[in-house]
Design a protein around this motif. Structure first.
Motif, PDB file in Angstrom:
ATOM      1  N   MET A   1      29.430 -27.505   5.912  1.00 23.16           N
ATOM      2  CA  MET A   1      30.095 -26.206   5.792  1.00 23.16           C
ATOM      3  C   MET A   1      29.048 -25.118   5.586  1.00 23.16           C
ATOM      4  SD  MET A   1      33.311 -25.391   3.316  1.00 23.16           S
ATOM      5  CE  MET A   1      34.390 -26.756   3.661  1.00 23.16           C
ATOM      6  N   ALA A   2      29.302 -23.964   6.117  1.00 22.00           N
ATOM      7  CA  ALA A   2      28.334 -22.863   6.020  1.00 22.00           C
ATOM      8  C   ALA A   2      28.062 -22.511   4.561  1.00 22.00           C
ATOM      9  CB  ALA A   2      28.882 -21.650   6.753  1.00 22.00           C
ATOM     10  N   GLU A   3      26.804 -22.325   4.264  1.00 21.11           N
ATOM     11  CA  GLU A   3      26.444 -21.956   2.902  1.00 21.11           C
ATOM     12  C   GLU A   3      26.450 -20.439   2.776  1.00 21.11           C
ATOM     13  OE1 GLU A   3      24.099 -24.573   0.259  1.00 21.11           O
ATOM     14  OE2 GLU A   3      22.536 -23.242   1.016  1.00 21.11           O
ATOM     15  N   LEU A   4      27.125 -19.965   1.752  1.00 16.15           N
ATOM     16  CA  LEU A   4      27.267 -18.518   1.612  1.00 16.15           C
ATOM     17  C   LEU A   4      26.344 -17.964   0.534  1.00 16.15           C
ATOM     18  CD1 LEU A   4      28.829 -16.297   2.905  1.00 16.15           C
ATOM     19  CD2 LEU A   4      30.699 -16.713   1.318  1.00 16.15           C
TER      20      LEU A   4
ATOM     21  N   ARG B   1      23.043 -18.979  -2.074  1.00 13.84           N
ATOM     22  CA  ARG B   1      22.002 -19.938  -2.418  1.00 13.84           C
ATOM     23  C   ARG B   1      21.065 -19.302  -3.440  1.00 13.84           C
ATOM     24  NH1 ARG B   1      18.559 -24.028   0.163  1.00 13.84           N
ATOM     25  NH2 ARG B   1      20.046 -24.200   1.866  1.00 13.84           N
TER      26      ARG B   1
ATOM     27  N   ALA C   1      29.350 -22.949  -0.839  1.00 14.40           N
ATOM     28  CA  ALA C   1      29.718 -22.988   0.579  1.00 14.40           C
ATOM     29  C   ALA C   1      30.884 -22.039   0.842  1.00 14.40           C
ATOM     30  CB  ALA C   1      30.122 -24.411   0.961  1.00 14.40           C
ATOM     31  N   ALA C   2      30.999 -21.627   2.086  1.00 13.10           N
ATOM     32  CA  ALA C   2      32.137 -20.801   2.491  1.00 13.10           C
ATOM     33  C   ALA C   2      33.433 -21.530   2.162  1.00 13.10           C
ATOM     34  CB  ALA C   2      32.054 -20.509   3.991  1.00 13.10           C
TER      35      ALA C   2
ATOM     36  N   ALA D   1      24.908 -15.019   2.422  1.00 11.56           N
ATOM     37  CA  ALA D   1      25.169 -14.994   3.868  1.00 11.56           C
ATOM     38  C   ALA D   1      23.866 -15.038   4.664  1.00 11.56           C
ATOM     39  CB  ALA D   1      26.003 -13.758   4.234  1.00 11.56           C
ATOM     40  N   GLY D   2      22.934 -15.845   4.181  1.00  6.25           N
ATOM     41  CA  GLY D   2      21.676 -16.046   4.901  1.00  6.25           C
ATOM     42  C   GLY D   2      20.643 -14.953   4.715  1.00  6.25           C
TER      43      GLY D   2
ATOM     44  N   GLU E   1      33.022 -11.526   2.809  1.00  4.01           N
ATOM     45  CA  GLU E   1      32.932 -12.994   2.869  1.00  4.01           C
ATOM     46  C   GLU E   1      33.033 -13.588   1.466  1.00  4.01           C
ATOM     47  OE1 GLU E   1      30.544 -11.123   4.935  1.00  4.01           O
ATOM     48  OE2 GLU E   1      29.419 -12.754   5.909  1.00  4.01           O
TER      49      GLU E   1
ATOM     50  N   THR F   1      36.309 -17.057   0.072  1.00  5.39           N
ATOM     51  CA  THR F   1      35.336 -17.652  -0.854  1.00  5.39           C
ATOM     52  C   THR F   1      35.357 -16.842  -2.148  1.00  5.39           C
ATOM     53  OG1 THR F   1      33.966 -18.138   1.064  1.00  5.39           O
ATOM     54  CG2 THR F   1      32.958 -18.452  -1.093  1.00  5.39           C
TER      55      THR F   1
END
Ligand code: ADP
Ligand code: MG
Length: 225
Positions: free
Chosen positions: A1-4, A6, A30-31, A66-67, A162, A194
């Motif tokens: 799952m996309a990590e939102l 970190r 995660a999202a 979000a990266g 998000e 999220t």
């Protein structure tokens, strides 16, 4: 799952002397997760939330949302990033008293330049969903605590963030209203939002969160699903 979210080895030292507010905190979200941060007063919960929101900067480690590494953004870019990606709900609502409910909700959309029609449509929809459509033209001073918190939640959601952050969202409302806010947050997460909540409120954590992270003296001391 996309990590939102970190956080890597994040530290925050407000003052040169004394213990740090956060020390070596690593958290991944995660999202679509709903994570609750719990811990005694002074354990660093709000500090953690503020760092993730880009309202303050860590003195050690990295915060990515979000990266994007927030440490690499200027204050101006950080503000733009926050408005686009993050919604925040505070314990004491932080509404603007001289704006109506509708205009409070619309403000973040105006700041991001969302076309007026689109923004007004979203605001009407949110007010309706949150059960405060009849209060759209009222001023915050005329509302109950629970209504104010619902306005704050609508405002936090207007830009479709998000990530929704909430710092003790039931901390300043009565038990019945707290239960409504809890239900609302749970429904939002079920619909895919999220969520990261900071709370003392076990009922809120237990009914909303898919994961609970315990904080004590600025360190993660436990985690459970
Ligand atoms: N702006 C600040 N300046 C100096 N110290 C602060 C500031 N904000 C928080 N602190 C300190 O950092 C620690 C953690 O605070 P906080 O994150 O607000 O905890 P919590 O939200 O869990 O109650 C506390 O010791 C608090 O006094
Ligand atoms: Mg706090």
């Amino acid at each position: 799952m996309a990590e939102l979210v970190r956080l890597q080895a994040v530290g925050k030292q407000y003052e040169a002397a004394g213990p740090p507010a956060l020390d070596g905190v690593s958290v991944h979200i995660a999202a679509r997760e709903a994570v609750a941060i719990m811990g005694p007063s002074g354990s660093g919960k709000s500090t953690l939330l503020h760092l993730i929101a880009g309202l303050d900067r860590p003195t050690a480690g990295t915060v990515e949302v979000a990266g994007v590494d927030l440490g690499g953004l200027s204050e101006k870019r950080l503000a733009v990033f926050r408005r686009a990606h993050i919604g925040i709900v505070f314990q004491f609502f932080h509404l603007l008293d001289d704006l109506t409910v509708r205009d409070n909700v619309l403000l973040p959309a105006r700041l991001t330049g969302t076309p007026g029609r689109t923004a007004r449509g979203r605001a009407e929809h949110l007010l309706d969903e949150l059960g405060i459509a009849t209060k759209a033209d009222a001023y915050p001073a005329r509302l109950s605590g629970g209504e104010r918190q619902r306005v704050a939640i609508a405002r936090a959601l207007i830009n479709r963030p998000e990530l929704l952050l909430a710092d003790e969202p039931t901390g300043a409302v009565d038990a019945r209203t707290g239960a409504q806010v809890t239900q609302l947050l749970r429904d939002l997460n079920r619909d895919g939002q999220t969520l990261l909540l900071v709370t003392h409120d076990r009922a809120l954590a237990e009914s909303c969160a898919t994961r609970v992270i315990e904080l004590s003296d600025g360190r993660v001391t436990g985690e459970r699903s």
